[in-house]
Design a protein around this motif. Structure first.
Motif, PDB file in Angstrom:
ATOM      1  N   LYS A  26       1.118  -0.788   0.049  1.00  0.00           N
ATOM      2  CA  LYS A  26       0.055   0.089  -0.179  1.00  0.00           C
ATOM      3  C   LYS A  26       1.153   1.229   0.130  1.00  0.00           C
ATOM      4  N   LEU A  27       0.556   2.391  -0.220  1.00  0.00           N
ATOM      5  CA  LEU A  27       1.137   3.348  -0.553  1.00  0.00           C
ATOM      6  C   LEU A  27       0.263   4.062   1.463  1.00  0.00           C
ATOM      7  N   PRO A  28       2.102   4.850   1.010  1.00  0.00           N
ATOM      8  CA  PRO A  28       1.360   5.515   2.267  1.00  0.00           C
ATOM      9  C   PRO A  28       0.126   6.989   2.453  1.00  0.00           C
ATOM     10  N   THR A  29       0.436   6.691   3.515  1.00  0.00           N
ATOM     11  CA  THR A  29      -1.102   7.982   3.673  1.00  0.00           C
ATOM     12  C   THR A  29      -1.304   9.533   2.927  1.00  0.00           C
ATOM     13  N   GLU A  30      -1.981   9.746   3.107  1.00  0.00           N
ATOM     14  CA  GLU A  30      -2.700  11.418   2.064  1.00  0.00           C
ATOM     15  C   GLU A  30      -1.139  11.931   3.208  1.00  0.00           C
ATOM     16  N   GLU A  31      -1.494  11.976   4.611  1.00  0.00           N
ATOM     17  CA  GLU A  31      -0.827  12.671   5.113  1.00  0.00           C
ATOM     18  C   GLU A  31       0.967  12.805   5.026  1.00  0.00           C
ATOM     19  N   GLU A  32       0.971  11.521   5.167  1.00  0.00           N
ATOM     20  CA  GLU A  32       2.477  11.116   4.692  1.00  0.00           C
ATOM     21  C   GLU A  32       2.855  11.370   3.636  1.00  0.00           C
ATOM     22  N   LEU A  33       1.774  11.386   2.314  1.00  0.00           N
ATOM     23  CA  LEU A  33       1.966  12.178   1.305  1.00  0.00           C
ATOM     24  C   LEU A  33       2.441  13.259   0.669  1.00  0.00           C
ATOM     25  N   MET A  34       1.612  14.038   1.813  1.00  0.00           N
ATOM     26  CA  MET A  34       1.449  15.583   1.555  1.00  0.00           C
ATOM     27  C   MET A  34       2.920  15.772   2.293  1.00  0.00           C
ATOM     28  N   ASN A  35       3.259  15.293   3.409  1.00  0.00           N
ATOM     29  CA  ASN A  35       5.006  16.032   4.243  1.00  0.00           C
ATOM     30  C   ASN A  35       6.527  15.043   2.717  1.00  0.00           C
ATOM     31  N   ILE A  36       5.540  14.072   2.749  1.00  0.00           N
ATOM     32  CA  ILE A  36       6.757  13.611   1.456  1.00  0.00           C
ATOM     33  C   ILE A  36       6.994  15.054   0.315  1.00  0.00           C
ATOM     34  N   PHE A  37       6.084  15.103  -0.194  1.00  0.00           N
ATOM     35  CA  PHE A  37       6.571  16.100  -0.927  1.00  0.00           C
ATOM     36  C   PHE A  37       6.151  18.009  -0.835  1.00  0.00           C
ATOM     37  N   GLN A  38       5.651  18.288   0.304  1.00  0.00           N
ATOM     38  CA  GLN A  38       5.506  19.170   1.172  1.00  0.00           C
ATOM     39  C   GLN A  38       4.275  20.092  -0.333  1.00  0.00           C
ATOM     40  N   VAL A  39       3.278  19.366   0.084  1.00  0.00           N
ATOM     41  CA  VAL A  39       1.997  19.790  -1.071  1.00  0.00           C
ATOM     42  C   VAL A  39       0.539  19.897  -0.433  1.00  0.00           C
ATOM     43  N   SER A  40      -0.644  19.981  -1.189  1.00  0.00           N
ATOM     44  CA  SER A  40      -1.697  20.232  -0.327  1.00  0.00           C
ATOM     45  C   SER A  40      -2.360  18.910  -0.469  1.00  0.00           C
ATOM     46  N   ARG A  41      -3.347  18.881   0.330  1.00  0.00           N
ATOM     47  CA  ARG A  41      -4.025  17.291   0.326  1.00  0.00           C
ATOM     48  C   ARG A  41      -5.245  17.088  -1.069  1.00  0.00           C
ATOM     49  N   ASN A  42      -5.106  18.629  -1.776  1.00  0.00           N
ATOM     50  CA  ASN A  42      -5.714  18.359  -3.454  1.00  0.00           C
ATOM     51  C   ASN A  42      -4.909  17.847  -3.877  1.00  0.00           C
TER      52      ASN A  42
END
Length: 235
Positions: A26-42
């Motif tokens: 599975k992929l990391p959670t939305e929150e983890e991906l937001m932190n990894i790439f420094q982008v918004s939830r949208n």
């Protein structure tokens, strides 16, 4: 932003292909991906939508984003505007530029591309070769006021990577028409089939996000080799 989420999707697609998430499936959670790439939830949700459409993951509400056990890849994705190089990523793609020149739109092209007759267009004809075998013939018309420069080097690689990454075009959507025709003599020679054999044709009218048509193209596929895919999500 449209370029950013596609680049992030490309990074995660490569990570999936390279087996980075094989242990968790599975992929990391939305929150983890937001932190990894420094982008918004949208932005992350657009990334996830891209990966779903490309056939790499599926979402389970409340549980996460899971890898598909056998991703359906190496098909021509009817829902995609990424081009053959991306759709057939695991195969060797070569491109032979048959013709490239600037022309003026006649009345028929002008009507279809919603421009004035005489508008300057780039005409590009390419033979696409997959794993050493002729695969498709692509004929494209690009409005020169939107795509101000094309050359053989660009046309011999990925035009869409150039449009998105270098020209920063915000490509919105496309109308696709699929039909079959009997192949003419010249095209038969390029595709290494017999004259009057059947050919699958996909015609694309491609728009920017503001609704401006900038490309009209036709792809003719070798009838024995083209495989199409259209993904449907039930919500």
């Amino acid at each position: 932003m449209s370029v950013k989420y596609k680049k992030i999707a490309d990074i995660l697609e490569k990570d999936i292909r390279d087996g980075k998430f094989n242990e968790t499936k599975k992929l990391p959670t939305e929150e983890e991906l937001m932190n990894i790439f420094q982008v918004s939830r949208n932005t992350i949700r657009k990334v996830v939508s891209q990966l779903v459409n490309r056939g790499y993951i599926f979402q389970v509400q409340g549980s996460g984003m899971f890898l598909r056990e056998a991703p359906i890849t190496d098909y021509i994705n009817l829902a995609s505007l990424r081009g053959l190089t991306k759709d057939l990523a695991s195969q060797n793609i070569e491109t032979k530029v048959v013709d490239l020149h600037v022309m003026e739109a006649d009345e028929t092209l002008a009507e279809r591309m919603q421009c004035q007759a005489g508008t300057k267009l780039y005409f590009v004809k390419r033979l696409r070769i997959v794993d050493g075998k002729a695969f498709s013939i692509e004929i494209s018309h690009f409005k020169k006021d939107v795509v101000p420069y094309l050359n053989n080097e660009i046309a011999a690689s990925s035009i869409y990577s150039y449009l998105i990454e270098d020209l920063q075009l915000h490509i919105g959507f496309a109308d696709k028409v699929i039909h079959c025709e009997k192949i003419d003599k010249e095209s038969a020679q390029l595709l290494e089939v017999h004259e009057h054999d059947p050919a699958l044709l996909i015609e694309n009218t491609v728009y920017l996000v503001n609704g401006t048509i900038f490309e009209l193209s036709q792809s003719m596929f070798h009838y024995q080799k083209a495989r199409l895919l259209n993904r449907i999500t039930f919500k």
